[in-house]
Motif scaffolding. Structure first.
Motif, short mmCIF file in Angstrom:
data_model
loop_
_atom_site.label_atom_id
_atom_site.label_comp_id
_atom_site.label_asym_id
_atom_site.label_seq_id
_atom_site.Cartn_x
_atom_site.Cartn_y
_atom_site.Cartn_z
N MET A 75 0.83 -1.19 0.00
CA MET A 75 0.00 0.00 0.00
C MET A 75 0.87 1.25 0.00
O MET A 75 1.94 1.28 0.62
CB MET A 75 -0.91 0.00 1.24
N ILE A 76 0.44 2.26 -0.75
CA ILE A 76 1.04 3.59 -0.71
C ILE A 76 -0.07 4.57 -0.37
O ILE A 76 -1.15 4.52 -0.96
CB ILE A 76 1.67 3.97 -2.06
N ARG A 77 0.19 5.45 0.57
CA ARG A 77 -0.73 6.54 0.87
C ARG A 77 -0.06 7.84 0.45
O ARG A 77 1.01 8.19 0.95
CB ARG A 77 -1.08 6.57 2.35
N GLN A 78 -0.69 8.54 -0.49
CA GLN A 78 -0.09 9.76 -1.03
C GLN A 78 -1.17 10.65 -1.65
O GLN A 78 -2.05 10.17 -2.36
CB GLN A 78 0.95 9.40 -2.10
N GLY A 79 -1.07 11.94 -1.36
CA GLY A 79 -1.97 12.91 -1.97
C GLY A 79 -3.44 12.65 -1.71
O GLY A 79 -4.29 12.99 -2.54
N GLY A 80 -3.75 12.05 -0.56
CA GLY A 80 -5.15 11.75 -0.25
C GLY A 80 -5.63 10.44 -0.85
O GLY A 80 -6.78 10.05 -0.62
N TRP A 81 -4.78 9.75 -1.61
CA TRP A 81 -5.13 8.46 -2.22
C TRP A 81 -4.52 7.33 -1.42
O TRP A 81 -3.45 7.47 -0.83
CB TRP A 81 -4.63 8.38 -3.66
N GLU A 82 -5.19 6.20 -1.44
CA GLU A 82 -4.66 4.96 -0.88
C GLU A 82 -4.53 3.97 -2.04
O GLU A 82 -5.53 3.57 -2.63
CB GLU A 82 -5.58 4.40 0.20
N ILE A 83 -3.31 3.60 -2.37
CA ILE A 83 -3.05 2.73 -3.50
C ILE A 83 -2.73 1.34 -2.98
O ILE A 83 -1.75 1.15 -2.27
CB ILE A 83 -1.89 3.26 -4.36
N ARG A 84 -3.55 0.38 -3.34
CA ARG A 84 -3.38 -1.00 -2.87
C ARG A 84 -2.89 -1.88 -4.01
O ARG A 84 -3.43 -1.83 -5.12
CB ARG A 84 -4.70 -1.54 -2.33
N TYR A 85 -1.88 -2.67 -3.70
CA TYR A 85 -1.31 -3.58 -4.69
C TYR A 85 -1.83 -4.98 -4.41
O TYR A 85 -1.48 -5.61 -3.43
CB TYR A 85 0.22 -3.52 -4.65
N ASP A 86 -2.70 -5.44 -5.32
CA ASP A 86 -3.41 -6.70 -5.10
C ASP A 86 -2.71 -7.90 -5.73
O ASP A 86 -2.94 -9.03 -5.33
CB ASP A 86 -4.83 -6.60 -5.68
N ARG A 87 -1.87 -7.65 -6.75
CA ARG A 87 -1.22 -8.76 -7.43
C ARG A 87 0.06 -8.28 -8.09
O ARG A 87 0.13 -7.16 -8.59
CB ARG A 87 -2.15 -9.35 -8.49
N TRP A 88 1.08 -9.15 -8.05
CA TRP A 88 2.37 -8.87 -8.68
C TRP A 88 2.74 -10.02 -9.61
O TRP A 88 2.35 -11.16 -9.38
CB TRP A 88 3.47 -8.72 -7.62
N ARG A 89 3.53 -9.69 -10.66
CA ARG A 89 4.02 -10.73 -11.57
C ARG A 89 5.41 -10.38 -12.08
O ARG A 89 5.77 -9.20 -12.16
CB ARG A 89 3.08 -10.87 -12.78
N SER A 90 6.15 -11.39 -12.46
CA SER A 90 7.47 -11.19 -13.08
C SER A 90 7.27 -11.00 -14.57
O SER A 90 7.16 -11.97 -15.32
CB SER A 90 8.38 -12.38 -12.80
N PHE A 91 7.19 -9.74 -14.99
CA PHE A 91 6.95 -9.44 -16.40
C PHE A 91 8.24 -9.25 -17.19
O PHE A 91 8.35 -9.67 -18.33
CB PHE A 91 6.12 -8.16 -16.53
N ILE A 92 9.21 -8.54 -16.60
CA ILE A 92 10.43 -8.15 -17.30
C ILE A 92 11.64 -8.64 -16.51
O ILE A 92 11.89 -8.17 -15.41
CB ILE A 92 10.51 -6.62 -17.49
N GLU A 93 12.35 -9.59 -17.07
CA GLU A 93 13.58 -10.06 -16.42
C GLU A 93 14.74 -9.14 -16.79
O GLU A 93 14.80 -8.65 -17.93
CB GLU A 93 13.87 -11.50 -16.86
N PRO A 94 15.65 -8.84 -15.89
CA PRO A 94 15.78 -9.35 -14.52
C PRO A 94 15.21 -8.40 -13.47
O PRO A 94 15.64 -8.42 -12.33
CB PRO A 94 17.29 -9.46 -14.37
#
Length: 212
Positions: A163-182
């Protein structure tokens, strides 16, 4: 005299302690920590250095006045310059193109009409009714806070940004993936909340982009 000084010192100490006890720190979200992992600086450096990239996915916006979604045909970023192609039946937008930098945008509608503004967020709001934090999205989409303003980070048990809280927004990261190696994992699904507004971004593909 010594007794008076001792009493004054005790009073000052008690007042100080009383003042300290009135400070209320915002509690941490359950299961998260605000202590960055050991590799956070290295991760930040790697993702900040990702200056030329492309992604595809879907954008969904919900707010009190209306809701809608759009397909991100392609979002290309070259440093601060973006070129974003959207397709949506919402408000009859059809295929819409947004190009610009943090302080300037051109919006091209399906009929070929072009509108420009020094306030990108205002232009998007006027054209679509959507209120999007465009200047911050280019950072948030990489899992980074915008270094230009205050923020607070929270990490999950896998030592990823949750989660990032910035500028009155709460940004939640629900999923991550390995798109670009490395490179480290990149966000695959993001939800940004502010009051009754919600912006959800689902990313299906990340790629490096050739420098112009």
């Amino acid at each position: 005299m010594n007794t008076v000084r001792s009493c004054l010192a005790l009073i000052v100490c008690l007042v100080t302690l009383s003042a300290c006890t009135t400070i209320q720190l915002e509690p941490l979200p359950e299961g998260l920590t605000d202590q960055p992992p050991a590799d956070w600086s290295a991760r930040t450096e790697q993702l900040t250095a990702l200056q030329h990239w492309q992604l595809m996915g879907k954008l969904a916006v919900r707010q009190p006045s209306d809701s809608g979604s759009a397909v991100i045909n392609q979002w290309t970023q070259h440093r601060e310059r973006y070129d974003l192609s959207l397709s949506s039946a919402f408000l009859g937008l059809g295929s819409t193109r947004l190009t610009g930098t943090p302080g300037f945008m051109e919006l091209t509608l399906p009929d070929g009409d072009v509108y420009s503004s020094g306030d990108p967020e205002a232009l998007v709001a006027a054209a679509t009714g959507w209120q999007l934090p465009l200047s911050d999205l280019t950072w948030w989409v990489r899992g980074l806070p915008n270094p230009g303003s205050n923020y607070r980070l929270f990490f999950d048990q896998q030592q990823r940004v949750a989660m990032i809280r910035q500028g009155g927004w709460e940004i939640r990261y629900d999923r991550w993936r390995s798109f670009i190696e490395p490179l480290p994992e990149l966000p695959a699904r993001i939800t940004a909340l502010r009051g009754e507004r919600r912006v959800r971004l689902a990313i299906t593909d990340w790629q490096r982009a050739e420098q112009p």
